[in-house]
Every structure is written in C-alpha cells, then in structure tokens.
Design a protein around this motif. Structure first.
Motif, PDB file in Angstrom:
ATOM      1  N   GLN A  52       0.825  -1.209   0.000  1.00 42.71           N
ATOM      2  CA  GLN A  52       0.000   0.000   0.000  1.00 42.71           C
ATOM      3  C   GLN A  52       0.861   1.262   0.000  1.00 42.71           C
ATOM      4  O   GLN A  52       0.548   2.240  -0.675  1.00 42.71           O
ATOM      5  N   GLY A  53       1.948   1.234   0.757  1.00 43.48           N
ATOM      6  CA  GLY A  53       2.849   2.378   0.798  1.00 43.48           C
ATOM      7  C   GLY A  53       3.516   2.633  -0.541  1.00 43.48           C
ATOM      8  O   GLY A  53       3.643   3.779  -0.976  1.00 43.48           O
ATOM      9  N   VAL A  54       3.933   1.558  -1.203  1.00 40.23           N
ATOM     10  CA  VAL A  54       4.555   1.700  -2.522  1.00 40.23           C
ATOM     11  C   VAL A  54       3.543   2.238  -3.527  1.00 40.23           C
ATOM     12  O   VAL A  54       3.855   3.139  -4.311  1.00 40.23           O
ATOM     13  N   GLN A  55       2.325   1.712  -3.501  1.00 42.13           N
ATOM     14  CA  GLN A  55       1.297   2.183  -4.432  1.00 42.13           C
ATOM     15  C   GLN A  55       1.011   3.667  -4.225  1.00 42.13           C
ATOM     16  O   GLN A  55       0.877   4.424  -5.198  1.00 42.13           O
ATOM     17  N   ALA A  56       0.921   4.103  -2.987  1.00 38.97           N
ATOM     18  CA  ALA A  56       0.670   5.518  -2.694  1.00 38.97           C
ATOM     19  C   ALA A  56       1.847   6.378  -3.150  1.00 38.97           C
ATOM     20  O   ALA A  56       1.658   7.467  -3.711  1.00 38.97           O
ATOM     21  N   LEU A  57       3.048   5.885  -2.952  1.00 44.27           N
ATOM     22  CA  LEU A  57       4.236   6.637  -3.349  1.00 44.27           C
ATOM     23  C   LEU A  57       4.336   6.752  -4.867  1.00 44.27           C
ATOM     24  O   LEU A  57       4.677   7.808  -5.401  1.00 44.27           O
ATOM     25  N   ILE A  58       4.011   5.691  -5.573  1.00 41.55           N
ATOM     26  CA  ILE A  58       4.089   5.686  -7.032  1.00 41.55           C
ATOM     27  C   ILE A  58       3.151   6.735  -7.627  1.00 41.55           C
ATOM     28  O   ILE A  58       3.463   7.352  -8.647  1.00 41.55           O
ATOM     29  N   GLU A  59       2.015   6.959  -6.992  1.00 43.43           N
ATOM     30  CA  GLU A  59       1.061   7.959  -7.480  1.00 43.43           C
ATOM     31  C   GLU A  59       1.647   9.367  -7.477  1.00 43.43           C
ATOM     32  O   GLU A  59       1.180  10.230  -8.212  1.00 43.43           O
ATOM     33  N   THR A  60       2.683   9.599  -6.673  1.00 42.51           N
ATOM     34  CA  THR A  60       3.292  10.930  -6.597  1.00 42.51           C
ATOM     35  C   THR A  60       4.450  11.092  -7.561  1.00 42.51           C
ATOM     36  O   THR A  60       5.041  12.170  -7.638  1.00 42.51           O
ATOM     37  N   GLU A  65      15.582   8.386  -5.019  1.00 46.57           N
ATOM     38  CA  GLU A  65      15.937   8.649  -3.626  1.00 46.57           C
ATOM     39  C   GLU A  65      14.719   8.495  -2.710  1.00 46.57           C
ATOM     40  O   GLU A  65      14.825   7.971  -1.604  1.00 46.57           O
ATOM     41  N   GLU A  66      13.554   8.951  -3.166  1.00 41.12           N
ATOM     42  CA  GLU A  66      12.333   8.818  -2.369  1.00 41.12           C
ATOM     43  C   GLU A  66      11.923   7.359  -2.239  1.00 41.12           C
ATOM     44  O   GLU A  66      11.515   6.920  -1.163  1.00 41.12           O
ATOM     45  N   MET A  67      12.041   6.590  -3.337  1.00 41.95           N
ATOM     46  CA  MET A  67      11.721   5.161  -3.278  1.00 41.95           C
ATOM     47  C   MET A  67      12.675   4.449  -2.324  1.00 41.95           C
ATOM     48  O   MET A  67      12.252   3.651  -1.487  1.00 41.95           O
ATOM     49  N   ASP A  68      13.974   4.747  -2.456  1.00 42.20           N
ATOM     50  CA  ASP A  68      14.957   4.112  -1.581  1.00 42.20           C
ATOM     51  C   ASP A  68      14.705   4.458  -0.117  1.00 42.20           C
ATOM     52  O   ASP A  68      14.849   3.605   0.766  1.00 42.20           O
ATOM     53  N   SER A  69      14.327   5.683   0.143  1.00 45.93           N
ATOM     54  CA  SER A  69      14.047   6.104   1.514  1.00 45.93           C
ATOM     55  C   SER A  69      12.872   5.318   2.096  1.00 45.93           C
ATOM     56  O   SER A  69      12.905   4.893   3.258  1.00 45.93           O
ATOM     57  N   PHE A  70      11.836   5.107   1.295  1.00 48.31           N
ATOM     58  CA  PHE A  70      10.684   4.323   1.761  1.00 48.31           C
ATOM     59  C   PHE A  70      11.094   2.876   2.012  1.00 48.31           C
ATOM     60  O   PHE A  70      10.776   2.294   3.054  1.00 48.31           O
ATOM     61  N   ILE A  71      11.795   2.284   1.071  1.00 47.79           N
ATOM     62  CA  ILE A  71      12.205   0.881   1.193  1.00 47.79           C
ATOM     63  C   ILE A  71      13.142   0.690   2.383  1.00 47.79           C
ATOM     64  O   ILE A  71      13.093  -0.332   3.071  1.00 47.79           O
ATOM     65  N   GLU A  72      13.961   1.682   2.657  1.00 49.07           N
ATOM     66  CA  GLU A  72      14.911   1.596   3.766  1.00 49.07           C
ATOM     67  C   GLU A  72      14.206   1.380   5.110  1.00 49.07           C
ATOM     68  O   GLU A  72      14.734   0.712   5.997  1.00 49.07           O
ATOM     69  N   ARG A  73      13.005   1.902   5.252  1.00 47.82           N
ATOM     70  CA  ARG A  73      12.244   1.700   6.503  1.00 47.82           C
ATOM     71  C   ARG A  73      12.003   0.221   6.768  1.00 47.82           C
ATOM     72  O   ARG A  73      12.028  -0.226   7.906  1.00 47.82           O
ATOM     73  N   PHE A  74      11.748  -0.526   5.712  1.00 44.69           N
ATOM     74  CA  PHE A  74      11.502  -1.954   5.857  1.00 44.69           C
ATOM     75  C   PHE A  74      12.814  -2.732   5.883  1.00 44.69           C
ATOM     76  O   PHE A  74      12.951  -3.696   6.624  1.00 44.69           O
ATOM     77  N   ALA A  75      13.769  -2.312   5.090  1.00 46.92           N
ATOM     78  CA  ALA A  75      15.063  -2.990   5.025  1.00 46.92           C
ATOM     79  C   ALA A  75      15.807  -2.894   6.354  1.00 46.92           C
ATOM     80  O   ALA A  75      16.597  -3.779   6.685  1.00 46.92           O
ATOM     81  N   SER A  76      15.540  -1.848   7.114  1.00 45.03           N
ATOM     82  CA  SER A  76      16.227  -1.688   8.399  1.00 45.03           C
ATOM     83  C   SER A  76      15.853  -2.798   9.388  1.00 45.03           C
ATOM     84  O   SER A  76      16.555  -3.007  10.373  1.00 45.03           O
ATOM     85  N   LEU A  77      14.787  -3.518   9.118  1.00 44.03           N
ATOM     86  CA  LEU A  77      14.377  -4.637   9.969  1.00 44.03           C
ATOM     87  C   LEU A  77      15.163  -5.912   9.679  1.00 44.03           C
ATOM     88  O   LEU A  77      15.083  -6.873  10.423  1.00 44.03           O
ATOM     89  N   SER A  78      15.928  -5.904   8.595  1.00 49.60           N
ATOM     90  CA  SER A  78      16.593  -7.133   8.166  1.00 49.60           C
ATOM     91  C   SER A  78      17.709  -7.543   9.116  1.00 49.60           C
ATOM     92  O   SER A  78      18.475  -6.721   9.591  1.00 49.60           O
ATOM     93  N   GLN A  79      17.760  -8.840   9.366  1.00 44.52           N
ATOM     94  CA  GLN A  79      18.779  -9.427  10.218  1.00 44.52           C
ATOM     95  C   GLN A  79      19.585 -10.488   9.478  1.00 44.52           C
ATOM     96  O   GLN A  79      20.647 -10.882   9.918  1.00 44.52           O
ATOM     97  N   GLN A  80      19.026 -10.945   8.353  1.00 44.88           N
ATOM     98  CA  GLN A  80      19.631 -12.052   7.608  1.00 44.88           C
ATOM     99  C   GLN A  80      20.768 -11.528   6.730  1.00 44.88           C
ATOM    100  O   GLN A  80      20.540 -10.734   5.839  1.00 44.88           O
ATOM    101  N   PRO A  81      22.007 -11.991   6.991  1.00 39.71           N
ATOM    102  CA  PRO A  81      23.105 -11.557   6.111  1.00 39.71           C
ATOM    103  C   PRO A  81      22.938 -12.140   4.718  1.00 39.71           C
ATOM    104  O   PRO A  81      22.480 -13.255   4.553  1.00 39.71           O
TER     105      PRO A  81
END
Length: 85
Positions: A52-60, A65-81
């Motif tokens: 839903q967040g990606v769909q809302a962002l794509i509409e803008t 850089e904005e896409m990477d910033s959004f994805i980084e919020r989820f990627a920061s949860l990663s623990q798997q090397p």
C-alpha cells in the motif's frame, strides 16, 4: 523483480494457496539492502503495508531517492546476512 536501484532490490513472491483452501494467496516481498548486504522477507500484514505504501508513493511520481528512503524503513528490519544472491 519489482524494483532495482544501486541501494535496494525488491522481488515479489506470489504463491497460490493450495487447492481447496480458498482464493487467498501466500507470498510476500524480499528486500535486499545491497550496501548493508542483508535481506528480509516480509509477508502478511507487513507485506500488505509495504504494498500500500509503494502504491501511494508511485502515485506521486517519486524519485529514486524517495523510493529508496521508503524501502529503507523496511530494510532496516533485516537481520539475515546476504550470503549469495
């Protein structure tokens, strides 16, 4: 592959539910942080929130850089090397 930048790669996995279990699909998104060399697989409610967040962002009409910033919020949860991808 849904998205690929210098920083992140996002792949969608859509796995149909076994026959007889209804119309629901299982699956999610794999997010690879190329610089941190980590990955995460999100599914369920978190995957739906990501979608839903990606769909809302794509509409803008976001920049990379904005896409990477959004994805980084989820990627920061990663623990798997990331070993091999």
């Amino acid at each position: 592959m849904l998205y690929n930048s210098d920083s992140f790669a996002v792949v969608s996995f859509d796995v149909p539910a076994p026959q007889g279990e209804g119309p629901l699909n299982r699956g999610g998104y794999e997010i690879v942080d190329k610089f941190a060399r980590k990955e995460i697989f999100i599914q369920g409610a978190l995957a739906e929130s990501f979608k839903q967040g990606v769909q809302a962002l794509i509409e803008t009409g976001p920049s990379e850089e904005e896409m990477d910033s959004f994805i980084e919020r989820f990627a920061s949860l990663s623990q798997q090397p990331l070993v091999l991808h």
